[in-house]
Design a protein around this motif. Structure first.
Motif, PDB file in Angstrom:
ATOM      1  N   ALA A  60       0.773  -1.220  -0.009  1.00 37.15           N
ATOM      2  CA  ALA A  60      -0.130   0.139  -0.201  1.00 37.15           C
ATOM      3  C   ALA A  60       0.873   1.191  -0.039  1.00 37.15           C
ATOM      4  O   ALA A  60       2.099   1.092   0.316  1.00 37.15           O
ATOM      5  N   ARG A  61       0.414   2.502  -0.456  1.00 35.68           N
ATOM      6  CA  ARG A  61       0.953   3.732  -0.228  1.00 35.68           C
ATOM      7  C   ARG A  61       0.166   4.739   0.049  1.00 35.68           C
ATOM      8  O   ARG A  61      -1.136   4.688  -0.067  1.00 35.68           O
ATOM      9  N   GLU A  62       0.886   5.736   0.567  1.00 39.17           N
ATOM     10  CA  GLU A  62      -0.182   6.789   1.152  1.00 39.17           C
ATOM     11  C   GLU A  62       0.498   7.963   0.936  1.00 39.17           C
ATOM     12  O   GLU A  62       1.972   8.292   1.374  1.00 39.17           O
ATOM     13  N   ARG A  63      -0.172   9.311   0.381  1.00 40.24           N
ATOM     14  CA  ARG A  63       0.772  10.636   0.398  1.00 40.24           C
ATOM     15  C   ARG A  63       0.356  11.395   1.610  1.00 40.24           C
ATOM     16  O   ARG A  63      -0.887  11.401   1.948  1.00 40.24           O
ATOM     17  N   VAL A  64       1.233  12.036   2.103  1.00 39.00           N
ATOM     18  CA  VAL A  64       0.987  12.768   3.180  1.00 39.00           C
ATOM     19  C   VAL A  64       1.598  14.497   2.463  1.00 39.00           C
ATOM     20  O   VAL A  64       2.861  14.622   2.738  1.00 39.00           O
ATOM     21  N   LEU A  65       0.692  15.116   2.289  1.00 38.38           N
ATOM     22  CA  LEU A  65       1.030  16.695   2.009  1.00 38.38           C
ATOM     23  C   LEU A  65       1.544  17.594   3.084  1.00 38.38           C
ATOM     24  O   LEU A  65       2.297  18.388   2.875  1.00 38.38           O
ATOM     25  N   ALA A  66       0.981  17.119   4.258  1.00 42.08           N
ATOM     26  CA  ALA A  66       1.292  18.216   5.497  1.00 42.08           C
ATOM     27  C   ALA A  66       2.709  17.834   6.123  1.00 42.08           C
ATOM     28  O   ALA A  66       2.766  17.230   7.265  1.00 42.08           O
TER      29      ALA A  66
END
Ligand SMILES: C[S@@+](CC[C@H](N)C(=O)[O-])C[C@H]1O[C@@H](n2cnc3c(N)ncnc32)[C@H](O)[C@@H]1O
Length: 250
Positions: free
Chosen positions: A227-233
């Motif tokens: 899985a992958r997740e983007r964290v913009l903060a």
């Protein structure tokens, strides 16, 4: 008021000056050199004092002295740390290993997630940051060492987390804050091999990266992206990769 000359200060009984002039007579370094050295020592003490009071200045000092191994302009944001920790199953048996703890942003998030401190091992290469982590989290295990040694450490006699039978507990989760892209290739390869080898079957590895596209470097060591997740903060925005030895169990 006129400044005292070395000789007038000497007449006035300045003990340090007397010592300096005696050293000069005996062939020691000139007064100006000794004064400059004393100033440098004073500045060093002031920096150490400031660093001890502020983890961010400690991070910056390590960044200036070892840019390649720190590999980031500032510590991860609390949001990125919390999202990394959210992928950790705190109730799963075994050990959680954090690679490259830095000032402890992710460590704190792992503890807040419910990871038991006695089952949390942080491996940090910088002596100053390892000492800081020990002070900040006295109940976890901080290893001052190289992540490339993880497989050897996790199977060795000094591994701090052991079961009732004395055997090392399996590494069920690896949480990496290592700046893999800025670590020299041969060292990086050793880290990837060691991590993949140490991770228990069914275990999970988390890595954040500033590269928003492309496969995870851990896939080169045989792990599979789950899985992958983007964290913009975060500065800069980051991606979390979740990997294991096979496809995720659903
Ligand atoms: C980008 S900082 C991340 C710090 C923290 N985890 C965070 O997210 O803010 C990378 C950290 O990895 C450490 N590090 C770099 N190479 C390492 C290695 N081979 N073994 C252990 N720690 C390493 C650095 O000293 C630094 O503390």
């Amino acid at each position: 008021m006129p400044l005292p000359t070395p000789r007038s200060a000497f007449r006035n009984g300045d003990a340090r000056l007397r010592t300096a002039l005696a050293a000069r007579r005996n062939g020691g370094p000139p007064l100006a050199v000794r004064a400059a050295r004393a100033s440098v020592a004073r500045v060093r003490r002031a920096v150490d004092h400031a660093v001890a009071r502020s983890p961010q200045s400690l991070f910056l000092r390590e960044l200036v002295t070892q840019p390649g191994t720190v590999g980031a302009i500032c510590a991860s944001s609390p949001r990125l740390a919390a999202r990394m920790a959210a992928w950790v199953d705190a109730a799963a048996p075994g050990v959680v290993v954090e690679l490259g703890g830095g000032t402890g942003v992710i460590t704190a998030a792992l503890l807040a997630r419910g990871v038991a401190p006695e089952r949390l091992v942080v491996i940090e290469q910088s002596a100053a940051l390892a000492a800081h982590l020990r002070r900040r989290f006295p109940h976890i295990h901080v290893v001052h060492g190289d992540a490339a040694e993880l497989a050897r450490l996790a199977a060795g006699a000094d591994w701090p987390c052991r079961g009732a039978d004395g055997a090392p507990l399996p590494v069920q989760c690896i949480v990496s804050g290592l700046p893999l892209l800025s670590i020299p290739l041969p060292v990086r390869q050793r880290i990837l091999q060691a991590g993949a080898q140490a991770l228990a079957p069914g275990g999970r590895l988390l890595q954040f990266t500033y590269a928003m596209r492309g496969p995870s470097l851990w896939q080169g060591a045989g792990l599979v992206g789950q899985a992958r997740e983007r964290v913009l903060a975060n500065l800069p925005p980051a991606r979390i990769d979740v990997l294991g030895h096979g496809a995720a169990a659903h």
